[in-house]
Structures are given as structure tokens and as C-alpha cells.
Enzyme design. Structure first.
Site, short mmCIF file in Angstrom:
data_model
loop_
_atom_site.label_atom_id
_atom_site.label_comp_id
_atom_site.label_asym_id
_atom_site.label_seq_id
_atom_site.Cartn_x
_atom_site.Cartn_y
_atom_site.Cartn_z
CB CYS A 70 -0.85 -0.03 1.26
SG CYS A 70 -1.85 1.45 1.50
CB CYS A 194 -2.35 3.86 -5.91
SG CYS A 194 -3.77 3.09 -5.11
#
Ligand code: DGL
Length: 270
Positions: A70, A194
């Protein structure tokens, strides 16, 4: 010998898929903090507290090494965790550095002074929290000089992907690429910062045009993790079983995971 993989939601599965392929003998325990996703609109303190709680849960599964799959957690929480929270016998690694090493033509762990690199104009697409942390620019500045980075906060894209609304996700990606191009008309490279965005890679590439090299993280992270585990075999934890944990509704989360892993997954309540 289990290793933990964490994301706020399902995006980290794009990294897990590459990890499973590169390290087929390692059982991975995946943790999706679906009840609190998206992280990209949260404060740094919030992201730090949620990420620490998730990592502690992965320790309970026998994972001494946890990969933050993440970017938002890697950008907003990882440094603080490493500096003031992490016990000596545990490791938490992020997904930023392998990408920056690839962009700056460096071998893993090459800590020589920053130098000029071929790429000069880089577009970064990431969540609002990742963009405002400026962690990407900071890590880049340790390794390269003279690189102009234009960051575009891609509000809404993670929510649309988590909800399975790919039409909305595509429209949002195109509008974020337009906004970026107004600030930097001719990027040479684009970073999908991302772990949800690989699902939209074709849209990013199409909107950016063929001449722009799009860097995606999954394979780069898997490669550097294989290298890390080779050098630190003691960081393979005591866990033996691969699992999928979520703080959300396991049935709903399992149903939405297929596009990320291309196979059925059974999530359990974390
Ligand atoms: N997939 C994550 C990332 O790489 C998190 C996105 C979010 O929860 O906003 O940034």
C-alpha cells in the site's frame, strides 16, 4: 515461514499475485483493512494507527516480515513505524523504494550519492495522502538529481475500484491524466503509485500516449522481496498457512477480489 502482505483493501493483491509467482514456496497471509478503506483520504496519524494495528494482527499469524503493499501506508506511516515502533525482531517493508530504484537505474540497496539519471520528467499518480506526504520526492532525492516530478492526487479512483465500478474508475483516471498533462504536457515516465492502479494500467497508458513509459510496482516489489528473503532467511516467520483476512464483510470482499487475483479467494474475518 509465512510473510504478511498488507493493504487497505484489495489493491495489494496486485502485488501478492506477483509475489506468489516469484516465491511459490512462501505462504503469504494477506490482510485487507476493508472496513477502513480508502486510506488515501485519511490523516497521517490515522493511517499510522490503522497500519500498526494491521501489522500486529499479521504478527499473530506468525509473520515476522510484513510488506506494506500500500503506497499510502508506505508513504504516510512506514518511516515513523520503523523509527519509533517496530521491535528489533520484526521487519516492515514498503513498496516505494523498489520502484524508485528501477526509475533511477539502481541495484537493490545501492546507497551511493544521488546522481543524474536518464529520465527527467516524471508524472506520479497516487492517492491524496501519498501525494501530500511527498515521500516519493524525498526517496527520489536520495538517489537522483535533476528529476522534475509532477504529482497528481487521484481522488475517487480507489473507491470506484473497490466498489467494482470500472466505468467510473476509467472516467476518473482519464480526467486525472488530463489534469496532470495541463501541469506537465510531456512526461517521459509515469508512476502508478497506488497498488489499485494496475487494474487501470491500460487506461493510464492510453490516456498518456504510447511514448510515456508506465512503471507499475508488482514485479519490481516481488523481485526485491526475493532478493531480501535470500539475504535474510531468518525473516521467514513461524506461520505455515496462506490466508486472506479482512476487517470488512468476508463474503463481499471475496466476491470483489477476482479481477485482482484472477482466481477465487476465500477471505476470513480478521
Ligand atoms: N492501494 C493503496 C495504495 O497503494 C491504498 C489506497 C487507499 O486506500 O486509498 O495507496
Amino acid at each position: 515461514m509465512a510473510v504478511g502482505v498488507f493493504d487497505s483493501g484489495l489493491g495489494g493483491l496486485t502485488v501478492l499475485r506477483a509475489l506468489e509467482k516469484r516465491l511459490p514456496d512462501v505462504p503469504f497471509v494477506y490482510f485487507a483493512d476493508s472496513a477502513h478503506a480508502p486510506y488515501g483520504v485519511r490523516t497521517a496519524d490515522d493511517i499510522y494507527n490503522l497500519t500498526c494495528a494491521a501489522v500486529e494482527r499479521l504478527w499473530e499469524e506468525g509473520c515476522d516480515l510484513v510488506i506494506l503493499a500500500c503506497n499510502t501506508a508506505s508513504a504516510a506511516a512506514l518511516r515513523r513505524m520503523q523509527e519509533s515502533w517496530l521491535p528489533k525482531d520484526k521487519r516492515v517493508l514498503g513498496v516505494f523504494v523498489p520502484l524508485i530504484e528501477a526509475l533511477t537505474e539502481r541495484e537493490w540497496g545501492d546507497n551511493s550519492p544521488p546522481r543524474e539519471v536518464a529520465v527527467k520528467h516524471v508524472a506520479l499518480f497516487a492517492t491524496p495522502a501519498t501525494v501530500s506526504s511527498r515521500a516519493f520526492q524525498r526517496e527520489l532525492a536520495f538517489r537522483a538529481i535533476g528529476v522534475d516530478v509532477e504529482a497528481q492526487a487521484c481522488g475517487g479512483v480507489v473507491d470506484a475500484i473497490e466498489d467494482g465500478d470500472m466505468i467510473l474508475a476509467e472516467a476518473l483516471v482519464r480526467s486525472h491524466v488530463d489534469a496532470l498533462k495541463r501541469k506537465m504536457p510531456d512526461p517521459q515516465a509515469a508512476i502508478l503509485g497506488c497498488t489499485h492502479y494496475p487494474l487501470m494500467e491500460e487506461t493510464f497508458q492510453d490516456a498518456l500516449g504510447e511514448g510515456v513509459e508506465v512503471y507499475s510496482q508488482a514485479n519490481l516489489v516481488a523481485e526485491s522481496m526475493a532478493f531480501y528473503l535470500d539475504r535474510h532467511p531468518e525473516m521467514r516467520g513461524s506461520g505455515t498457512e496462506a490466508k486472506f483476512l479482512t476487517t470488512g464483510d468476508p463474503r463481499k470482499v471475496s466476491g470483489r477480489s477476482i479481477p485482482f487475483m484472477k482466481r477465487d479467494l476465500q477471505f476470513e474475518k480478521a
